[in-house]
Design an enzyme around this catalytic site. Structure first.
Site: not given
Ligand code: MSP
Length: 510
Positions: A145, A130, A19, A297, A148, A127, A22
């Site tokens: 959590c 997380c 999304h 999501k 979440h 969780c 990311h």
């Molecule tokens: N797999 C772990 C990271 C491991 S790194 C050694 C993880 N993955 S994640 O896919 O859930 O999220 C990855 C990144 O996307 C995180 O830095 C997270 O903050 C970012 N984001 C997820 N949702 C977000 C927003 N709504 N806004 C900004 N960034 C966000 O965590």
């Protein structure tokens, strides 16, 4: 090249499609990497996917798939999206790759050999969303959590633990005390320092799960996904003795604030314990909020990047998020603000400046950039001075990952140049007698502004800048440009043959 720069994104869980949250992290890291290449620094930019753990395993099972098959199926979607967003990563690591597994195991053995790993029983909440263990007092009412708001699961299992508490003093009195601060922004460092006052040992394995990398000395256990995933930043470089590891580590880890603790506490401590340098910098950015809440999501506020890309294109996507949100703070996404910024700063701002100037040179100077000699006056000197000031601000801001400040400085150039063009109105001057030199100076000034803009914006809007560069007809490629020389005033040679090109940012209806 005596300066190296290594930047990473978090590796993304492949439990679902990406999304815009990311994409935001990835675009920011990409802009940083592109800026450092522009500076002539030897740069390495890594992104990838986090494929082990319960979260991904469940996502696969829910779809009736084997986890490896599921990952193999979805990873190409992530890679393709980064392609559509103009992401210039030098490598892409998947934690299910053999190179990662082997090197992660080598690191674990090194950690074990320090004597700071021991076996114990973990009992408490976990969780899965997380992939994180929680102390009971950190949960919301009803055992939910804190991130979440969903029920946690009660775990009781034999785990290996890392003696994290032993590194409290090193973290507080050595690592966090370094200058420049290794955790930024400042407010985040303060949070981490507060957290470390009561630092406990941490579980680093799971025994109730098989979807993970086996612990080398006790394969009944798999590595806890977080501790394993963090290692990607060094396994991708060839830890322990690969050439890239020697050249590029320690690097800059860009992360979201929700995953700061792992990166700013566990990660440096375990590296230090194993005799490896901790990260040079862990920078935590804020969340993208949709309707005031963290976009996710799970809460159905997730927006797929393609929803925006289809209408606005990748450059606009990149520009908007880096310009709109102060990097390090939360920021709200809305279609209205995206449209407004696109229209005012890209379509009517940068894009319109480019098309007006190129058209003026085409129709009044047969497409050849005139020489400014003998026609410059105060307004030209003022434009030049705005450019010089903006370039200084831009450099300073990029060094601090303050993308929003860098882009604000660039937008000041665009606004000044557009105003200058209206004020000097060369299309009127050409009709008056003895104005050739004035018109030449004005057109040169504007064309030179375009050249500098193409250089400065290339880390953020690489596609449009590449097209503009082609229209400017400059013989050396944009990729060969290096700061600071490339932003120095006067780089455009008079006599250069410019073309008109397509609009950089076509208008988008509200
Ligand atoms: N797999 C772990 C990271 C491991 S790194 C050694 C993880 N993955 S994640 O896919 O859930 O999220 C990855 C990144 O996307 C995180 O830095 C997270 O903050 C970012 N984001 C997820 N949702 C977000 C927003 N709504 N806004 C900004 N960034 C966000 O965590």
């Amino acid at each position: 090249m005596d300066h190296t720069f290594y930047v990473t994104t978090p590796i993304y869980y492949v439990n679902d499609v990406p999304h815009i949250g990311h994409a935001y992290t990835t675009v920011a890291a990409d802009a940083a990497a592109r800026y450092h290449r522009l500076r002539g620094h030897e740069t390495f930019f890594l992104t990838g996917t986090d494929e082990h753990g319960q979260k991904v395993e469940r996502a696969a099972r829910e779809r009736g798939k084997d986890p490896q098959a599921w990952c193999d199926e979805i990873v190409p979607d992530w890679k393709a999206l980064w392609g559509r967003l103009g992401i210039s990563n030098d490598d892409f690591i998947r934690t299910t790759e053999q190179r990662h597994k082997e090197r992660a195991q080598a690191f674990w053995q090194a950690l074990k050999d320090t004597g700071d790993v021991y076996l114990d029983t973990y009992e408490g909440p976990y969780c899965i969303a997380c992939e994180e263990f929680y102390a009971p007092d950190k949960l919301l009412d009803g055992n939910l959590c804190p991130v979440h708001g969903r029920p946690v699961e009660q775990l009781r299992e034999e785990n290996y633990f890392f003696r994290l508490s032993k590194y409290k003093d090193w973290l507080l009195n050595d690592y966090y005390a370094r200058t420049p601060a290794p955790v930024q922004p400042r407010a985040r460092l303060n949070e981490v320092i507060a957290f470390c006052q009561d630092l406990k040992d941490t579980s680093i394995t799971r025994s109730s799960l098989t979807w993970g990398i086996p612990v080398p000395w006790d394969p009944k256990h798999v590595m806890y996904v977080w501790v394993e995933a963090l290692l990607n930043y060094v396994t991708a470089l060839g830890y322990p003795d690969g050439a890239n590891f020697k050249t590029f580590w320690p690097g800059v880890n860009i992360v979201g604030k929700d995953i700061l603790r792992f990166h700013a506490v566990t990660w440096p401590a375990m590296l230090h314990a194993a005799g490896v340098d901790p990260p040079q910098l862990v920078f935590a950015h804020g969340w993208l909020l949709v309707g005031g809440e963290k976009m996710s999501k799970t809460k159905l506020t997730g927006i797929h990047p393609d929803d925006l890309l289809g209408t606005f294109g990748s450059d606009a996507f990149r520009y908007y998020f880096l310009r709109e949100v102060a990097f390090g703070q939360d920021g709200s996404f809305s279609w209205e603000s995206l449209h407004a910024r696109y229209t005012s700063e890209l379509a009517n701002g940068f894009g319109n400046l480019a098309s007006r100037v190129l058209t003026l040179i085409e129709s009044n100077r047969d497409g050849f950039v005139p020489s400014p000699d003998g026609g410059e006056q105060d307004p030209e000197r003022a434009v030049r001075s705005t450019v010089e000031k903006a370039v200084a601000t831009y450099d300073d801001a990029f060094e601090r990952l303050a993308f929003h400040e860098a882009l604000e400085a660039v937008d000041a150039i665009v606004r000044h140049a557009n105003g200058y063009l209206v004020e000097t109105a060369p299309w009127k001057l050409v009709k008056e007698p003895n104005t050739d030199k004035r018109v030449n100076a004005i057109l040169y000034t504007c064309a030179e502004v375009l050249r500098v803009l193409a250089v400065l914006l290339s880390p953020v809007t690489p596609d449009a800048c590449g097209r503009l560069w082609t229209s400017l007809g400059i013989p050396d490629s944009l990729a060969e440009q290096r700061l600071p020389a490339a932003a120095r005033w006067g780089g455009l040679a008079p006599g250069t043959r410019v073309g008109k090109g397509e609009p950089l940012f076509p208008r988008v209806e509200a």
